[in-house]
Design an enzyme around this catalytic site. Structure first.
Site, PDB file in Angstrom:
ATOM      1  N   ASP A  32       0.812  -1.219   0.000  1.00 33.83           N
ATOM      2  CA  ASP A  32       0.000   0.000   0.000  1.00 33.83           C
ATOM      3  C   ASP A  32       0.848   1.272   0.000  1.00 33.83           C
ATOM      4  OD1 ASP A  32      -2.054  -1.800   0.309  1.00 33.83           O
ATOM      5  OD2 ASP A  32      -2.946  -0.798   2.043  1.00 33.83           O
TER       6      ASP A  32
ATOM      7  N   HIS B 197       3.706  -2.307   3.207  1.00 29.68           N
ATOM      8  CA  HIS B 197       3.758  -0.955   2.644  1.00 29.68           C
ATOM      9  C   HIS B 197       5.066  -0.773   1.877  1.00 29.68           C
ATOM     10  CE1 HIS B 197       0.569  -0.458   5.631  1.00 29.68           C
ATOM     11  NE2 HIS B 197       0.160   0.560   4.901  1.00 29.68           N
TER      12      HIS B 197
HETATM   13 ZN   LIG Z   1      -2.615   3.149   3.310  1.00 28.96          ZN
END
Ligand SMILES: [Zn+2]
Length: 255
Positions: free
Chosen positions: A69, A222
């Site tokens: 993400d 991430h």
């Molecule tokens: Zn996010």
């Protein structure tokens, strides 16, 4: 079917599923590889991810879906892509519109290397804390920016109708809207919490521990996090050692 064909079919069926994928990985015969592709039809897919919703994707034990993400981000996303490429692993990137707009070459690289480019708003607000019209406008701004950066032009409906709420801050009304628009919503089944301070070694160990407990599932990472980029090569090696198999999610129909 004659007997030889039947035997051949059974032999192929009996091979470990990752065998073919790993053998096809240039320069890395022992690669983790991508075991299979799972086509997702948003019309048939209720929100998935057990951390937020009652169900997840139809995965077998030890199957995992890797998701990244908040990127693309120079440096860290490059390192993540290099690690995935080395192991011939395909993942899904829930991109932010503002980062894709700022780094279009990197967004294009994600797509060019065969990953799924999915959506995560323009600038990462918590959508359940604003009027629904503003929330939808934020989602659409993100989709348009990611698609313009990735494909060179914004489309109409998203080419990949996959969305993840920033901070998992969904609302029943927004979930209804996305369902009506044919956009599939993804939560996650597990994470190490790479937004918290920890060493890359600790992140890897925690993720493996939680994977052992969960038995597989949708993993949230991430690609903007240096520690995630740092630990990914060893994580992928360890996933191979522990017989996890990677599933690549794609939209059921190209749009
Ligand atoms: Zn996010």
């Amino acid at each position: 079917m004659n007997r030889n064909l039947l035997v051949l079919g059974l032999t192929l069926f009996a091979l470990p599923p990752s065998h073919a994928a790993a053998a096809d990985c240039p320069g890395n015969p022992g690669a983790l590889g991508t075991e299979r592709v799972l086509a997702i039809d948003p019309a048939q897919t209720a929100p998935v991810g057990r951390k937020q919703f009652p169900r997840t994707l139809p995965l077998a034990p030890k199957e995992i879906v890797l998701t990244f993400d908040d990127g693309p981000w120079p440096g860290t996303t490059d390192r993540v892509l290099n690690a995935l490429k080395h192991e011939c692993v395909r993942a899904t990137f829930f991109m932010l519109g503002r980062n894709a707009a700022a780094h279009p070459a990197l967004a294009k690289r994600v797509l060019a290397e065969g990953h799924t480019v999915a959506h995560h708003t323009y600038k990462h607000p918590l959508l359940n804390r604003m009027p629904i019209e503003r929330a939808e406008a934020e989602i659409d701004h993100g989709i348009a920016a990611v698609e313009a950066a990735t494909y060179g032009e914004p489309g109409g409906p998203p080419r990949t109708p996959f969305f993840r709420f920033p901070g998992f801050a969904s609302s029943p009304a927004l979930l209804d809207r996305l369902k009506a628009r044919g956009i599939a919503v993804f939560g996650a089944d597990l994470w190490a919490g790479d937004w918290n301070p920890m060493s890359p070694q600790h992140e890897r160990a925690l993720l493996l521990q939680r994977l052992t407990k969960a038995g597989g599932g949708i993993v949230l990472l991430h690609d903007i996090q240096p520690k995630t980029a740092a630990m990914l090569p060893e994580l992928l090696r360890e996933l191979k050692h522990r017989d996890y198999r990677v599933v690549h999610i794609v939209p059921a129909e190209a749009r």
